[in-house]
Scaffold this active site. Structure first.
Site, PDB file in Angstrom:
ATOM      1  N   ARG A   6       0.798  -1.227   0.000  1.00 28.64           N
ATOM      2  CA  ARG A   6       0.000   0.000   0.000  1.00 28.64           C
ATOM      3  C   ARG A   6       0.829   1.275   0.000  1.00 28.64           C
ATOM      4  NH1 ARG A   6      -4.109  -0.625   4.732  1.00 28.64           N
ATOM      5  NH2 ARG A   6      -2.241  -1.477   5.662  1.00 28.64           N
ATOM      6  N   ARG A  15      -3.660  -1.922  -8.800  1.00 33.30           N
ATOM      7  CA  ARG A  15      -4.865  -2.304  -8.058  1.00 33.30           C
ATOM      8  C   ARG A  15      -6.069  -1.408  -8.374  1.00 33.30           C
ATOM      9  NH1 ARG A  15      -5.692  -3.857  -3.153  1.00 33.30           N
ATOM     10  NH2 ARG A  15      -7.779  -3.301  -3.810  1.00 33.30           N
ATOM     11  N   TYR A 126     -12.011 -12.636  13.501  1.00 30.23           N
ATOM     12  CA  TYR A 126     -12.774 -11.980  12.422  1.00 30.23           C
ATOM     13  C   TYR A 126     -14.137 -12.633  12.222  1.00 30.23           C
ATOM     14  CZ  TYR A 126      -8.811  -9.094  11.017  1.00 30.23           C
ATOM     15  OH  TYR A 126      -7.816  -8.156  11.000  1.00 30.23           O
TER      16      TYR A 126
END
Ligand code: CP3
Length: 319
Positions: A6, A15, A126
Site C-alpha cells: 500500500r 490495483r 474476524y
C-alpha cells in the site's frame, strides 16, 4: 510484510478499480504485486500476495475486505449451527493460488517465496466478531462461555489453514508464515488451553515438508515461550521485547524474526540506523535471526525509507 504494497505507487496503480479479494484471485496480478517489493527494495524474500481471509472466501463465506477497515463478515459465526458453513478447503477451491505460485517460481529465481495463512485464533476473531475488533468481546465470550464450541471452531480453522498452507508448499513456497496477529490479547493460561492445540495442529500438519515454519504475533511478549511450544521453527517478535530476552523466552532450537518498530521508519535516517543497529546487536548471539519489522508497513510510509533500511541491514550483516 503485511499490506506492504500500500505504500508503493506501482501497487496502487495496478490495483486501481480492482477490489482487494478479487485481485487475490488473478494469478497475473498476484505475480506482479508479489514481485514489486522485491524489485524495488531488494528484500531477501518475497511474500505471496493474498490475505488471511482468502481461504474463508474460497469455501464460500460471505466476506469482503473493506478499504481502511479490513475483513468484514456478513453473518458472524456464533453458534454450533454456524459451524456447518466452515467446510473443508480443497486445492480446487484455490486453484488460482497454485497457478500464481507456479508463475512466481519462474520469475523469482533464487529469491525464496514465503507463503502464509491466518492462525486459527486470528481467523476466529474476524469470524466471530464479524470484522476487526479492539477487545474481541464476542470471541472471548465464546472462548470462556462455550469451550467445546470454541475448540470445534478452532479445530475446523486449523484444518482449513493446514490445507491452504499445503497448497502453497506443494506449488513451490519455500517457507510459510502463520499470522496470529491478534493473539496478544490473551493471557498465557488461556493461550495454552484454548489456542495452542489448534496452532500446534497446523504446524504438525505441515511438519513433514522441508520448509521453515514461521509463527507471527503482535504484543506476544508473555506468550513467546508457548508460541515456541506450538512447534514452529521461527518465532516472530514485535518491538516490545529485545531479541536476546525473546530468545530466552522462546527457548533453544528456534530462530527469531523481527523486531524493528515499524513506526521508527518515520524518523530521520540516522535514527532509523541507530534503532536498527540496536536490533542487530541484540540478535548477535542468537541461533538464527531474520531481520524484519515487528509488524506491518504502514500505508503512509515513505517507500524510500524502506529501501534504505534494507540496504543498511545488508551492509551491516554482509559476511
Ligand atoms: O504485505 C503484503 O501485501 C503481503 C500480503 C498480505 C496482505 N495481508 C495483503 C493485504 C499479508 C501477509 C496479509 C496478512 C494479513 N491480513 C494479516 C496478518 C498480518 C498482520 O498484518 O497482522 C491480517 C490481520 C490481515 C487482515 C487485513 N487485511 C487487514 C488488517 C487489512 C488492512 C485494512 C486496511 O485497509 O487498513 C487487510 C487488507 C489488505 N491485505 C491489504 C493488502 C495489500 C490492503 C488492501 C488495499 O489495497 O486496500
Amino acid at each position: 510484510m503485511r499490506q506492504a504494497g500500500r505504500s508503493l505507487p506501482e501497487y496502487l496503480k495496478v490495483r486501481e478499480g480492482i477490489p482487494m479479494l478479487e485481485s487475490c484471485m488473478r494469478p497475473e496480478l498476484v505475480t506482479e504485486i508479489t514481485l514489486q517489493p522485491v524489485r524495488r527494495h531488494k528484500v531477501d524474500a518475497a511474500i505471496y500476495f493474498s490475505d488471511i481471509v482468502v481461504p474463508l472466501k474460497a469455501i464460500g463465506l460471505d466476506l469482503d475486505i473493506k478499504p481502511g477497515i479490513g475483513p468484514v463478515v456478513a453473518e458472524p459465526i456464533r453458534t454450533r449451527a454456524d459451524l456447518a458453513r466452515l467446510r473443508e478447503l480443497t486445492p480446487d477451491d484455490v486453484s488460482y493460488v497454485t497457478e500464481a505460485i507456479g508463475m512466481l517460481m519462474g520469475e523469482l529465481g533464487a529469491t525464496p517465496l514465503i507463503g502464509f495463512a491466518g492462525a486459527p485464533f486470528t481467523l476466529a476473531s474476524y469470524l466471530v466478531e464479524g470484522g476487526p475488533s479492539r477487545n474481541h468481546e464476542h470471541t472471548k465470550a465464546m472462548m470462556y462461555g462455550d469451550p467445546e464450541l470454541w475448540a470445534e471452531l478452532l479445530d475446523r480453522l486449523a484444518d482449513i489453514t493446514s490445507a491452504f498452507l499445503k497448497v502453497q508448499i506443494e506449488a513451490g513456497a519455500s517457507a510459510v508464515q502463520l499470522f496470529d496477529s491478534w493473539v496478544g490479547a490473551l493471557a498465557p493460561v488461556d493461550y495454552r488451553r484454548s489456542v495452542l492445540p489448534a496452532s500446534a495442529k497446523v504446524f504438525d500438519a505441515i511438519a513433514a515438508y522441508d520448509v521453515p515454519r514461521i509463527h507471527f504475533g503482535v504484543g506476544t511478549g508473555e506468550l513467546l515461550g508457548l508460541m515456541g511450544e506450538a512447534g514452529a521453527d521461527v518465532v516472530g517478535v514485535d518491538w516490545r521485547v529485545p531479541l536476546d530476552e525473546a530468545a530466552r523466552r522462546v527457548g533453544p532450537g528456534k530462530a527469531l524474526q523481527g523486531n524493528l518498530d515499524p513506526a521508527v521508519l518515520f524518523a530521520p535516517t540516522a535514527a532509523v540506523e541507530t534503532k536498527t543497529r540496536e536490533v542487530l546487536d541484540a540478535a548477535a548471539g542468537l541461533e538464527g535471526h531474520i531481520f524484519n519489522l515487528g509488524h506491518g508497513v504502514l500505508p503512509t510510509m515513505d517507500p524510500d525509507s524502506l529501501t534504505r533500511l534494507v540496504e543498511y541491514v545488508h551492509t551491516q550483516t554482509a559476511r
